[in-house]
Structures are given as structure tokens and as C-alpha cells.
Design an enzyme around this catalytic site. Structure first.
Site, PDB file in Angstrom:
ATOM      1  N   THR A  94      -7.013 -41.084  65.136  1.00 50.46           N
ATOM      2  CA  THR A  94      -7.659 -42.068  64.257  1.00 50.46           C
ATOM      3  C   THR A  94      -9.126 -42.364  64.614  1.00 50.46           C
ATOM      4  OG1 THR A  94      -5.522 -43.054  63.852  1.00 50.46           O
ATOM      5  CG2 THR A  94      -7.445 -44.396  63.330  1.00 50.46           C
ATOM      6  N   ASN A 115      -8.470 -42.227  70.781  1.00 51.49           N
ATOM      7  CA  ASN A 115      -8.312 -43.649  70.462  1.00 51.49           C
ATOM      8  C   ASN A 115      -8.579 -44.468  71.716  1.00 51.49           C
ATOM      9  OD1 ASN A 115      -7.626 -43.199  67.800  1.00 51.49           O
ATOM     10  ND2 ASN A 115      -5.438 -43.020  68.260  1.00 51.49           N
ATOM     11  N   ASP A 177      -8.370 -52.051  63.710  1.00 54.60           N
ATOM     12  CA  ASP A 177      -9.752 -52.352  64.102  1.00 54.60           C
ATOM     13  C   ASP A 177     -10.632 -51.098  64.068  1.00 54.60           C
ATOM     14  OD1 ASP A 177      -8.587 -51.177  66.369  1.00 54.60           O
ATOM     15  OD2 ASP A 177      -9.078 -52.834  67.732  1.00 54.60           O
ATOM     16  N   ASP A 320      -0.144 -44.369  58.221  1.00 56.31           N
ATOM     17  CA  ASP A 320       0.015 -43.812  59.573  1.00 56.31           C
ATOM     18  C   ASP A 320       1.223 -44.419  60.284  1.00 56.31           C
ATOM     19  OD1 ASP A 320      -1.167 -42.226  61.897  1.00 56.31           O
ATOM     20  OD2 ASP A 320      -1.106 -44.228  62.765  1.00 56.31           O
TER      21      ASP A 320
HETATM   22 ZN   LIG Z   1      -4.947 -42.209  62.144  1.00 61.01          ZN
END
Ligand SMILES: [Zn+2]
Length: 561
Positions: A94, A115, A177, A320
């Protein structure tokens, strides 16, 4: 663009006292118009960036017959679809995904290598947008302490701000976020994300502002989120969902408090055991809440109201969560996409009304794809499976002990990377390169490990194709580890053997939709390969503004009129 309008009025009033207001106002307006209008660029009133978290390309085609005319179909039929669009780096996750879309480059340049990752300088795990220098605005915990400070380059949204002398507004929204902060860039007027728990509020960070604007306060005080505290049943008759597997199966992760992974999911009944409002993130209602909030932003910030291009970045995160829990082939994922299609319809209709049809430009893509549930694939005789990283690390530690004695040369193992202690290695009179190679050779003997690269190889070589190219595009000299592991195709780190994941360099994680629609966009499609870093330079060319400063992609020629 309310701020600009107010400043005009204020300026007008100031000039009014000297008696030359009409001329001065006209001159300012002309100057404003010239900021984005030139024969070399199109100036939509608004650009809307839509990222659908974990959307595989085949979700467009597999569920096509269930989509209405106003959502995905409207974008495809009225716009330009890149059918062979890929991430060109790993990890396909992400944080890196959103950053690459908006910066036009890869983790090797923009620095968002995961991430979260082990920070070699700080000696600890850091998450991509967490920033202790700032505080949460909207709730009383640390979930809003965030900023884009780890993103090392500018975004297309930053470049729009610079080009328009900060008059083009940038607003970013997402449940997650990182899905909001990274697309907003370093100069966003606002970036908001969803805090579940007891509150169910939209929040931000003091990086952007010290108080929530009135429209966000109003949204939080309304019952717009509470109304989704209701059972989740399929939108259409579940018998018509013939494009997905059986509802009750052994491949899915249960909500806490449920005994089978089947519809209807009675959210009010399992509300407390799933952290109250947090459960909405893992249902299509999270996407609807995001659409509701994006529409509130459109009104609250007067986006697309004048001739200076604004930018609304939206990321739909719930796809997701549903994908991880239920998998690519689940009834839940099918229903989530059918419902998202309705939210897109609603969003586009609101843009028609507020900004005007033909006056805005949209792009839709994803931050990574996903692997079908490995257990399901394995049962269908495909090579797939799960890597138990605990067993693997135990074996690896035994190797280290045996080879290097009591002095441990490893600092950290995370994100399929080994970080070595270079001081310890030098004190042992060894070369870092040799230790990297010895470790790579050891890992290659483990089941489930497909290939291994060393940091030395990444620095010394210039790969131009295949898996090593994809690894290198995700490799940051400053931030990445010493040894990089690649699992076999179809294998994920997941000892629970349920649900699915992503992050690999393989096609199931790299192939995602890319659709452009609206002002300045050709109608059509291509099967020529396009890559995620091409999106930002395509938009920059459309708008006639500077490319983000780390851009490595190229504009997709066929997309632009
Ligand atoms: Zn993602």
C-alpha cells in the site's frame, strides 16, 4: 477554491478604498486564469485520483456483467483503459503503491520501501507515514501523528500546488492514513483518514492544520457513519453471484464472534468484539463512508469551482481489508466490488452536478494486486502455499550461530530482507559482500524460497528485465537490506493458512487497472504495457505542469488528446 475567492474579495476591498477596484480585480482574474491555461496543456477544473486498494485487473472483467452503467462501465466506455498496466517493482504494498502512483517513480527513488521497514539509522522499525513531530487532530490518541516526511521526492499534487502558486487546492481522503497522506504530497491543503474504534471519526494531523475544518466537524457530528452500523448482506441475490466461489468454505478468516464466513454478516451483533467502528473498514461500507466523505470535501472545500485546477485524491481502502480476510474468489469480494461500482456512480454524478460533465478528469488505478488464496489454488492443483517465517528464521539463526559463532552479524529480519551489522562484520575481519553471499546461498536451500539477491548485486548491476529488474526498482541504497528474499510464485508469508496477501514481484500482484476519463482524455484502450510510474507524467503532460522531481515513468501517449 474558497481561499482564493476570499483573497480576491479582500484584495478588492483594499483596492476599493483607492478607487481602482474593477480594473485591479479583472487583472488578478486574468493572471489567475493564465496560471493553468496554455495551448500546451488542458486545465480541468478538478482532477480526481481514485486508488482502489488491492484491485486486481480482472475484477473489472470478472464482475463486468454486474456493474451498472454509471460506475466502472462509464469510466471504461467513456475513457481510456490501459489493460496491461503493472507495478514494475516489489514490494507491491500500500505505502509504496500510493507513493509510486503520485510520484511517477519507484521505491528505489522515492524511498517508501514498505508499509513499514527497519530503519538502518534509527535502528528500529518505522512506518511509512508515522511522525512523532506532529499530533492527532480529531481524536485523543496517536493515530493522527503522521506526515509525508519519509517520501523523498515531490508528487503530482505537489507540482500542481507549485505551478498554481498554491492556488490549486489538494485534498486527500482514505480510510487508511497512508492511503491519504502519501497521495496528498508535502503541500496538501488537507489529508484526512478514518479513525474507527469508539468514535468513527475522520481525523488529520497537525502537519496539515491545528483544528478540523467546519465541514469535517459537521460530518463527524452527523449520523453519516453510524447509519452503516447494520447487517452486511449481498446487494443482489447471492444466487446471481456465479463469478465467485461458494460462500461457506475453509479459506476465509472469520470475523470475531462469527462461526462461519457467510452472509449475512450481522455487524451490530459482533460490533463490540471487532473494535466497534473498526469493523466497517473491513466491509464495503468503509468504501461508501469514503465516498460520502469525498462528496463532503467537494462541497466543503469548493473543489473545481474556478479555472485553477484542484485535485481530489481518494483511496478506497476497504477492498484491501475484504481481500485479505476473504480472498480473491470470495462472495464477499464480489459484493464489495458491486457495491463500490455504486459508490463510483454516485461520485461521478456528484462531479457532473458540482463541477460539470467534461470539466473534470478522473484516473482510477490500484496500489497493488493480490494472490488468490493459496490453499484454494493448491486444492486446484496449482503450485501455491504458505511460508512459516518462524520456522525459517529459527533455521537461519542456527546457520548464523554455526557459521559466525556467538557474534550475531544480523541486525534485523523484516519485509523479506536481512539487515546486517556492518560493524560486527568488519570486526570479524570479514567482507560484507562475502557475508551477504553466504547468507544468500543458505536461504536458497530452503523450501519456498525462489531466489535471493544481495545488496552488493543490486548496487553493482543494472538489471533491465525480469524479476531482478523488479527487485532493483524496489531497492533503495540508503534504506533497503543486505539480502533480499523472493518466495516461490503462489507462496505467501502466512502460517494461519487462511485469507490472502500481496507484496511479490509476480503478475498477480503487479497487474492492476488503469483508466483515465474526462477532460483531455481520448476514448479507447491499449494492450501495450504501461507501468504505474507512467501515471504522474501522463497527468503532468495533460495539465502542462512540471513532472514530479523523481519521475522515471513516461507519459502514456495514446491517453492524451
Ligand atoms: Zn494496499
Amino acid at each position: 477554491m474558497k481561499i482564493f475567492k476570499i483573497s480576491l474579495v479582500v484584495l478588492g476591498m483594499m483596492i476599493c478604498s483607492s478607487g481602482t477596484n474593477i480594473y485591479a480585480q479583472k487583472q488578478i482574474k486574468d493572471n489567475a486564469a493564465s496560471i493553468t491555461s496554455s495551448p500546451l496543456g488542458t486545465s480541468p477544473k478538478l482532477v480526481v485520483g481514485i486508488v482502489v486498494d488491492q484491485m486486481r485487473y480482472d475484477y473489472l472483467t470478472r464482475f463486468w456483467n454486474h456493474y451498472g452503467e454509471g460506475g466502472f462501465k462509464r469510466l471504461v466506455k467513456g475513457g481510456f483503459t490501459c489493460k496491461n498496466n503493472h507495478f514494475n517493482y516489489t514490494p507491491t504494498a500500500t505505502g509504496p503503491g500510493h507513493t509510486s502512483i503520485y510520484t511517477g517513480t519507484t521505491p528505489s527513488v522515492h524511498g517508501i520501501i514498505g508499509n513499514s521497514w527497519y530503519d538502518k539509522v534509527e535502528g528500529k522499525i518505522v512506518t511509512c507515514v508515522a511522525d512523532d513531530s506532529y499530533n492527532t487532530v480529531g481524536v485523543l490518541d496517536d493515530t493522527g501523528k503522521a506526515s509525508p516526511h519519509r517520501m523523498m521526492v515531490s508528487t503530482i499534487t505537489d507540482e500542481l500546488r507549485l505551478h498554481t502558486q498554491m492556488k490549486g487546492k489538494v485534498i486527500s481522503v482514505a480510510i487508511k492514513d497512508r492511503g491519504s497522506v502519501l497521495p496528498g504530497g508535502h503541500m496538501a491543503n488537507g489529508a484526512y483518514w478514518f479513525h474507527g474504534g469508539l468514535e468513527g471519526n475522520w481525523i488529520t494531523s497537525t502537519y496539515y492544520r491545528s483544528e478540523l475544518p467546519k465541514w469535517v466537524v459537521n460530518f463527524n457530528e452527523s449520523n453519516k457513519v453510524e447509519k452503516y452500523k447494520k447487517p452486511w448482506n449481498t446487494l443482489k441475490d447471492i444466487k446471481t453471484y456465479v463469478e465467485s466461489g461458494s460462500d461457506d468454505n475453509t479459506y476465509e478468516v472469520l470475523f470475531s464472534g462469527e462461526t462461519a464466513p457467510v452472509f449475512p454478516h450481522d455487524l451490530p451483533a459482533i460490533w463490540e468484539s471487532n473494535s466497534q467502528f473498526n469493523i466497517l473498514k473491513g466491509t464495503p461500507y468503509g468504501n461508501s463512508i469514503t465516498a460520502d466523505f469525498a462528496l463532503a470535501a467537494l462541497d466543503g472545500e469548493d473543489l473545481g469551482e474556478d479555472n485553477i485546477t484542484d485535485f481530489l485524491a481518494i483511496s478506497f481502502s476497504s477492498t484491501d481489508y475484504v481481500g485479505h480476510q476473504f480472498g480473491v474468489n470470495s462472495k464477499e469480494i464480489q459484493d464489495t466490488y458491486i457495491r463500490l461500482d455504486g459508490d463510483l456512480d454516485r461520485l461521478l454524478k456528484a462531479l457532473d452536478k458540482k463541477v460539470g460533465e467534461g470539466e473534470y478528469t478522473v484516473f482510477l488505478t490500484a496500489d497493488h494486486g493480490a494472490l488468490d488464496v493459496p490453499g484454494y489454488l493448491r486444492d486446484q492443483k496449482l503450485p501455491a502455499g504458505y511460508m512459516d517465517s518462524k520456522t525459517m528464521t529459527t533455521k537461519f539463526r542456527e546457520f548464523l550461530n554455526y557459521t559466525y559463532g556467538k557474534v550475531n552479524p544480523m541486525k534485523n529480519y523484516s519485509n523479506a530482507q536481512i539487515f546486517l551489522d556492518h560493524d560486527v562484520i568488519r570486526n570479524l575481519d570479514l567482507k560484507v559482500k562475502d557475508v551477504q553471499e553466504a547468507i544468500a546461498a543458505e536461504f536458497l536451500t530452503y523450501d519456498g524460497i525462489n531466489r535471493v539477491y544481495t545488496g552488493y548485486q543490486m548496487v553493482q548491476n543494472q538489471y533491465t528485465e525480469g524479476i531482478p529488474y523488479i527487485i532493483q526498482k524496489g531497492y533503495s541504497q540508503k534504506r533497503s537490506g543486505d539480502v533480499l528474499l523472493v518466495l516461490d510464485p503462489g507462496v505467501v508469508y502466512n502460517p494461519s493458512e487462511k485469507g490472502s496477501s500481496h507484496g511479490s514481484p509476480f503478475i498477480y500482484d503487479t497487474h492492476v487497472p488503469l483508466i483515465f476519463y474526462g477532460k483531455g482524455i481520448q476514448k479507447g484502450s491499449t494492450v501495450a504495457r504501461t507501468e504505474i510510474p507512467d501515471i504522474a507524467p501522463t497527468l503532468a503532460s495533460l495539465l502542462g505542469i512540471a513532472f514530479p522531481n523523481g519521475t522515471s515513468g513516461s507519459p502514456i501517449v495514446q491517453v492524451l488528446e
